[in-house]
Enzyme design. Structure first.
Site, short mmCIF file in Angstrom:
data_model
loop_
_atom_site.label_atom_id
_atom_site.label_comp_id
_atom_site.label_asym_id
_atom_site.label_seq_id
_atom_site.Cartn_x
_atom_site.Cartn_y
_atom_site.Cartn_z
N ARG A 82 -2.57 -14.43 -1.92
CA ARG A 82 -3.98 -14.41 -1.53
C ARG A 82 -4.83 -14.13 -2.75
NH1 ARG A 82 -4.74 -9.06 -2.26
NH2 ARG A 82 -3.10 -7.63 -1.59
N GLU A 93 3.22 -9.88 -9.56
CA GLU A 93 3.11 -8.52 -10.07
C GLU A 93 4.40 -8.06 -10.75
OE1 GLU A 93 1.48 -5.78 -7.30
OE2 GLU A 93 -0.23 -7.07 -6.87
N ILE A 113 11.72 3.15 -11.98
CA ILE A 113 11.43 3.14 -13.41
C ILE A 113 10.27 4.09 -13.67
CG2 ILE A 113 10.69 1.72 -15.37
CD1 ILE A 113 12.09 -0.63 -14.02
N LYS A 161 -5.09 0.86 -6.14
CA LYS A 161 -5.70 0.68 -7.46
C LYS A 161 -7.13 1.22 -7.48
CE LYS A 161 -3.01 -3.59 -7.73
NZ LYS A 161 -3.07 -5.05 -7.61
N GLU A 185 15.47 -0.41 -5.00
CA GLU A 185 15.35 -0.77 -6.41
C GLU A 185 15.53 0.47 -7.27
OE1 GLU A 185 12.18 -4.49 -6.40
OE2 GLU A 185 11.47 -2.46 -6.86
N LYS A 186 15.91 0.25 -8.51
CA LYS A 186 15.94 1.32 -9.50
C LYS A 186 14.51 1.80 -9.73
CE LYS A 186 17.70 3.79 -12.92
NZ LYS A 186 18.64 4.92 -12.65
N HIS A 242 1.75 -1.22 -14.30
CA HIS A 242 1.59 -2.28 -13.30
C HIS A 242 0.75 -3.39 -13.94
CE1 HIS A 242 0.63 -3.24 -8.81
NE2 HIS A 242 0.61 -4.33 -9.54
N GLY A 287 0.78 -1.22 0.00
CA GLY A 287 0.00 0.00 0.00
C GLY A 287 0.82 1.28 0.00
N GLY A 288 2.11 1.18 -0.35
CA GLY A 288 2.94 2.38 -0.43
C GLY A 288 3.58 2.79 0.89
#
Length: 457
Positions: A292, A275, A203, A237, A200-201, A208, A164-165
């Site tokens: 899940r 994902e 992008i 989302k 992570e890089k 998504h 969830g960020g």
């Protein structure tokens, strides 16, 4: 097959699981908090049990109360839905210890994939492409700075146990990264009881895209195609569709085969979602795996004709997959709109309250599109302030993407929800937007198109 299943969730997903159980002839027990007493979905269960007060920590997140309810009501299995305890490895292990089948993957798989750094290593070992970044969690800010120097800015700090960020920060320079590390680690620790981060890089302009997988206890796994989930706000989302406008048939088959082999290779069982972030030049990179059922599973069900929850139940009952990969058929296009009790014009402020009038859209539209409304509300229902703001999911299936978009607009016009603010009008603006209709959008769509007034009230 199980005789009786406990549904450890609420709202539309509880109703969804209850419906699948009914089609398989399984008796059901639904749990509820005091705030949900008398809720519409409870009428679809054979038995109901109150598990505590309104606050989720003392009801839907209270493993002791839920396990006690399962034991006292004679259940053989438990379906966690999504959210709450669905990806809690400790709870899954406790179910098994109590002789209760957890309808999902085993505790080991949940733990392994729940650690995003470990999940990345596992997928890389299986040959799935991953985003350049740290090999595991970071020892501290200095390690993060060294890693960022190696791969180049911008980079993304991410909580290894996150979602969830939360615990996530974009960093465009060493100065920003140095400050952001402590902030992200503190946030991750509070949200997930785990402050560890990886890097992570970043992008820019990515999309998504996620693949639905099913795997049984006998080493067989298949995929049910992909979903496009790039219409988001703050990593949440809003709209999902299948198939993705960004994937061609070759990449779809290649990625699908890779993820099915990967999950079978490390012994995964039940439903899951792998994902990816698709770069602007079309390169796919693994992000994470959700162990899940996903909120957006209906779009996959409509394009494949498969009941994913029924598959979950059969797999958990130790039946082999009744479907081979070559038997999976894809037809048409599906779009899902999440209708939330939020006010987009007031910075998405939650809008609990009483629904004074409600009317779902028709199941078949004038143009022939099919409509599915997954929800558990009715006129007079009060949206409580304690839980997720999702009111329902409006899913439309049509022969092609253009017809699905037009059908979704028609269905939105027919949907009546009065008494509280919702995201309905925002969904209409997104569907009518030229960039969305072109299919050439990315995760920055909502911010870039300025379809929402983001000012504070």
């Amino acid at each position: 097959m199980f005789r009786r299943v406990l549904v450890a969730n609420r709202g539309e997903i509880a109703w969804r699981v209850l419906r699948a159980c009914r089609t398989l002839g399984i008796e059901t027990v639904a749990v509820y908090s005091e705030a949900d007493r008398g809720a519409p979905w409870l009428r679809h269960a054979d038995e109901t049990v109150c598990i505590g007060p309104a606050r989720a920590a003392r009801s839907y997140l209270d493993g002791d109360s839920i396990l006690q309810a399962a034991e006292q009501s004679g259940c053989q299995a438990l379906h966690p839905g999504y959210g709450f305890l669905a990806e809690n490895a400790r709870f899954a292990a406790r179910c098994e210890q109590q002789g209760l089948t957890f309808i999902g993957p085993g505790a080991g798989a949940i733990r392994r994939m729940g650690d995003k750094a470990e999940a990345k290593r596992s997928m890389a070992a299986a040959g799935v492409p991953t985003i350049p970044g740290s090999e595991g969690t970071l020892a501290g800010a200095d390690a993060a700075l060294a890693e960022a120097e190696r791969i180049g800015y911008p980079v993304l700090l991410k909580a290894t146990a996150g979602g969830g960020g939360k615990g996530m920060r974009r960093c465009d320079s060493a100065a920003v990264l140095d400050r952001a590390f402590a902030e992200a680690s503190l946030e991750a620790g509070k949200a997930f009881d785990n402050p560890e981060l990886y890097l992570e890089k970043f992008i820019a302009g990515g999309r998504h895209v996620e693949f639905q997988v099913l795997a049984d206890a006998f080493g067989h796994a298949i995929h049910l195609g992909e979903r496009e989930c790039s219409i988001q706000r703050n990593h949440q989302k809003l709209i999902e569709e299948s198939p993705s406008p960004a994937l061609d048939e070759r990449l779809r088959e290649e990625l699908g085969a890779q993820v099915a082999r990967a999950v079978a290779g490390f012994g995964y069982r039940n439903a899951g979602t792998v994902e990816f972030l698709l770069s602007p030049d079309g390169e796919p990179y693994f992000m994470e795996m959700n162990t899940r059922l996903q909120v957006e599973h209906p779009v996959t069900e409509l394009v494949t004709g498969e009941d994913i929850v029924a598959h979950q139940l059969r797999i958990a009952a130790l039946s082999p997959l009744a479907l081979a990969q070559h038997e999976v058929a894809f037809a048409g296009h599906a779009i899902e709109l999440r209708i939330n009790a939020e006010d987009p014009e007031r910075n998405f402020e939650p809008a609990p309250g009483t629904i004074r009038a409600f009317r779902p859209p028709p199941e078949t539209l004038a143009g022939g599109a099919r409509v599915r409304w997954d929800s558990a509300i009715e006129t007079g229902y009060r949206m409580p302030p304690y839980y997720d703001s999702l009111i329902g999911k409006l899913i439309v299936h049509a022969p092609d993407r253009g017809a699905a978009i037009d059908g979704a607009l028609e269905a939105l016009e027919a949907l009546v929800i009065e008494g509280i603010a919702t995201t309905r009008e925002l969904q209409r603006r997104i569907l009518a937007d030229d960039e969305f209709r072109s299919g050439a959008y990315d995760v920055g769509f909502l911010e870039r198109r300025k379809l929402v007034n983001r000012e504070q009230p």
